[in-house]
Design a protein around this motif. Structure first.
Motif, PDB file in Angstrom:
ATOM      1  N   CYS A  61      13.071  28.812  51.474  1.00  0.00           N
ATOM      2  CA  CYS A  61      12.195  29.911  51.890  1.00  0.00           C
ATOM      3  C   CYS A  61      13.107  31.059  52.307  1.00  0.00           C
ATOM      4  O   CYS A  61      13.888  30.922  53.243  1.00  0.00           O
ATOM      5  CB  CYS A  61      11.310  29.455  53.049  1.00  0.00           C
ATOM      6  SG  CYS A  61      10.278  30.754  53.775  1.00  0.00           S
ATOM      7  N   ASP A  62      13.032  32.182  51.590  1.00  0.00           N
ATOM      8  CA  ASP A  62      13.965  33.271  51.887  1.00  0.00           C
ATOM      9  C   ASP A  62      13.537  34.057  53.116  1.00  0.00           C
ATOM     10  O   ASP A  62      12.475  33.818  53.701  1.00  0.00           O
ATOM     11  CB  ASP A  62      14.163  34.183  50.668  1.00  0.00           C
ATOM     12  CG  ASP A  62      12.894  34.929  50.262  1.00  0.00           C
ATOM     13  OD1 ASP A  62      11.978  35.082  51.089  1.00  0.00           O
ATOM     14  OD2 ASP A  62      12.814  35.377  49.093  1.00  0.00           O
ATOM     15  N   GLY A  63      14.375  35.019  53.504  1.00  0.00           N
ATOM     16  CA  GLY A  63      14.112  35.758  54.731  1.00  0.00           C
ATOM     17  C   GLY A  63      12.882  36.625  54.677  1.00  0.00           C
ATOM     18  O   GLY A  63      12.188  36.804  55.682  1.00  0.00           O
ATOM     19  N   VAL A  64      12.568  37.175  53.499  1.00  0.00           N
ATOM     20  CA  VAL A  64      11.367  38.007  53.362  1.00  0.00           C
ATOM     21  C   VAL A  64      10.118  37.169  53.569  1.00  0.00           C
ATOM     22  O   VAL A  64       9.212  37.549  54.323  1.00  0.00           O
ATOM     23  CB  VAL A  64      11.340  38.702  51.980  1.00  0.00           C
ATOM     24  CG1 VAL A  64       9.990  39.374  51.737  1.00  0.00           C
ATOM     25  CG2 VAL A  64      12.455  39.737  51.884  1.00  0.00           C
ATOM     26  N   GLU A  65      10.044  36.026  52.901  1.00  0.00           N
ATOM     27  CA  GLU A  65       8.884  35.148  53.056  1.00  0.00           C
ATOM     28  C   GLU A  65       8.783  34.623  54.483  1.00  0.00           C
ATOM     29  O   GLU A  65       7.685  34.555  55.054  1.00  0.00           O
ATOM     30  CB  GLU A  65       8.961  33.983  52.077  1.00  0.00           C
ATOM     31  CG  GLU A  65       7.789  33.002  52.172  1.00  0.00           C
ATOM     32  CD  GLU A  65       6.443  33.634  51.844  1.00  0.00           C
ATOM     33  OE1 GLU A  65       5.418  33.028  52.204  1.00  0.00           O
ATOM     34  OE2 GLU A  65       6.402  34.720  51.232  1.00  0.00           O
ATOM     35  N   ALA A  66       9.905  34.263  55.084  1.00  0.00           N
ATOM     36  CA  ALA A  66       9.880  33.786  56.471  1.00  0.00           C
ATOM     37  C   ALA A  66       9.389  34.884  57.418  1.00  0.00           C
ATOM     38  O   ALA A  66       8.633  34.618  58.354  1.00  0.00           O
ATOM     39  CB  ALA A  66      11.281  33.325  56.886  1.00  0.00           C
ATOM     40  N   THR A  67       9.804  36.120  57.173  1.00  0.00           N
ATOM     41  CA  THR A  67       9.348  37.243  57.991  1.00  0.00           C
ATOM     42  C   THR A  67       7.842  37.422  57.863  1.00  0.00           C
ATOM     43  O   THR A  67       7.142  37.633  58.861  1.00  0.00           O
ATOM     44  CB  THR A  67      10.076  38.530  57.566  1.00  0.00           C
ATOM     45  OG1 THR A  67      11.480  38.376  57.770  1.00  0.00           O
ATOM     46  CG2 THR A  67       9.589  39.733  58.360  1.00  0.00           C
ATOM     47  N   ARG A  68       7.337  37.308  56.640  1.00  0.00           N
ATOM     48  CA  ARG A  68       5.901  37.448  56.414  1.00  0.00           C
ATOM     49  C   ARG A  68       5.121  36.336  57.121  1.00  0.00           C
ATOM     50  O   ARG A  68       4.083  36.583  57.740  1.00  0.00           O
ATOM     51  CB  ARG A  68       5.621  37.431  54.915  1.00  0.00           C
ATOM     52  CG  ARG A  68       4.189  37.772  54.537  1.00  0.00           C
ATOM     53  CD  ARG A  68       3.991  37.738  53.036  1.00  0.00           C
ATOM     54  NE  ARG A  68       4.725  38.811  52.387  1.00  0.00           N
ATOM     55  CZ  ARG A  68       5.712  38.638  51.537  1.00  0.00           C
ATOM     56  NH1 ARG A  68       6.131  37.419  51.254  1.00  0.00           N
ATOM     57  NH2 ARG A  68       6.298  39.661  50.966  1.00  0.00           N
ATOM     58  N   LEU A  69       5.647  35.119  57.042  1.00  0.00           N
ATOM     59  CA  LEU A  69       4.975  33.997  57.698  1.00  0.00           C
ATOM     60  C   LEU A  69       4.963  34.166  59.214  1.00  0.00           C
ATOM     61  O   LEU A  69       3.960  33.877  59.874  1.00  0.00           O
ATOM     62  CB  LEU A  69       5.670  32.686  57.326  1.00  0.00           C
ATOM     63  CG  LEU A  69       5.476  32.210  55.880  1.00  0.00           C
ATOM     64  CD1 LEU A  69       6.383  31.021  55.581  1.00  0.00           C
ATOM     65  CD2 LEU A  69       4.020  31.845  55.623  1.00  0.00           C
ATOM     66  N   LEU A  70       6.069  34.648  59.768  1.00  0.00           N
ATOM     67  CA  LEU A  70       6.118  34.870  61.219  1.00  0.00           C
ATOM     68  C   LEU A  70       5.149  35.970  61.645  1.00  0.00           C
ATOM     69  O   LEU A  70       4.523  35.874  62.703  1.00  0.00           O
ATOM     70  CB  LEU A  70       7.543  35.230  61.643  1.00  0.00           C
ATOM     71  CG  LEU A  70       8.527  34.060  61.715  1.00  0.00           C
ATOM     72  CD1 LEU A  70       9.941  34.565  61.971  1.00  0.00           C
ATOM     73  CD2 LEU A  70       8.119  33.078  62.817  1.00  0.00           C
ATOM     74  N   ARG A  71       5.021  36.999  60.831  1.00  0.00           N
ATOM     75  CA  ARG A  71       4.071  38.067  61.174  1.00  0.00           C
ATOM     76  C   ARG A  71       2.653  37.515  61.239  1.00  0.00           C
ATOM     77  O   ARG A  71       1.851  37.931  62.084  1.00  0.00           O
ATOM     78  CB  ARG A  71       4.149  39.188  60.142  1.00  0.00           C
ATOM     79  CG  ARG A  71       3.245  40.378  60.467  1.00  0.00           C
ATOM     80  CD  ARG A  71       3.401  41.496  59.471  1.00  0.00           C
ATOM     81  NE  ARG A  71       3.009  41.075  58.133  1.00  0.00           N
ATOM     82  CZ  ARG A  71       3.070  41.859  57.071  1.00  0.00           C
ATOM     83  NH1 ARG A  71       3.535  43.097  57.185  1.00  0.00           N
ATOM     84  NH2 ARG A  71       2.699  41.428  55.884  1.00  0.00           N
TER      85      ARG A  71
END
Length: 214
Positions: A61-71
């Protein structure tokens, strides 16, 4: 008040180096370290850091997807990207996903600390070296919907077009079914499709369908 930070980077030497450097700075507490985006999301949900210092290119899971999930799951947790990548696409994808800061790995400890403080105070922290990428992107025409897909989302769309189920896609990409569902929800929204049938039609219209295995 100490800033509680979670470090996410797939390179062990970078994780350990950042943990050491940040731990020497006043009022910074490193509460955990993750080796990929999925682990970063899981640890953030458990440890409740103030900020995740997030790399972009990571397995599973890359950083962009992880950022989206955290949001979506923990909007109170801010994300500051720390990466070697400073191209237009990387910067805009991260900011659109919800990152509040974007730094390159040329940044020193004091610069990272200052950025964390600004973001914690509801500000933004964009490395001057990448600010022009934001301006360049704003000056360009709005991209086609499929151009906003992440590489992983485009891959999932291609597999949907092959007729694969969520479980089959998860097995093919070595990710969890929940992650597949998240990718599908995001790509459906980006291409303005209501369901898988519309997504398949969109993939074929735009040359995004890939042939199945023989």
């Amino acid at each position: 008040m100490s800033v509680r930070v979670l470090v996410a980077d797939d390179q062990r030497v970078v994780r350990e180096g950042l943990t050491l450097v940040l731990g020497l700075l006043p009022d910074i507490e490193v509460v955990g370290a993750a080796a990929d985006g999925a682990e970063a999301v899981a640890l953030a949900e458990r440890l409740r850091p103030d900020i995740v210092l997030m790399d972009l290119r990571m397995p599973r899971c890359d950083g962009v997807e992880a950022t989206r999930l955290l949001r979506e799951r923990r909007p109170e947790v801010r994300v500051v990207v720390l990466t070697t990548y400073s191209d237009d696409r990387s910067v805009l994808d991260a900011l659109r996903a919800g990152a509040r800061g974007y730094l390159t790995k040329e940044a020193g400890g004091e610069e990272i600390s200052a950025a964390l403080r600004r973001v914690l105070e509801d500000g933004a922290a964009i490395d001057p070296a990448v600010q022009h990428h934001v301006l360049n992107a704003l000056a360009r025409p709005e991209p086609e919907p499929h151009e906003r897909l992440t590489p992983r989302e485009a891959e999932v769309l291609g597999l949907i077009a092959q007729g694969l189920s969520n479980a089959e896609i998860a097995g093919r990409l070595y990710i969890g079914e929940a992650t597949v569902k998240s990718h599908i929800n995001h790509l459906l929204a980006k291409i303005d499709a209501r369901d898988r049938a519309q997504a398949i039609a969109y993939a074929y219209r735009n040359g995004l369908a890939v042939p199945g295995e023989t």
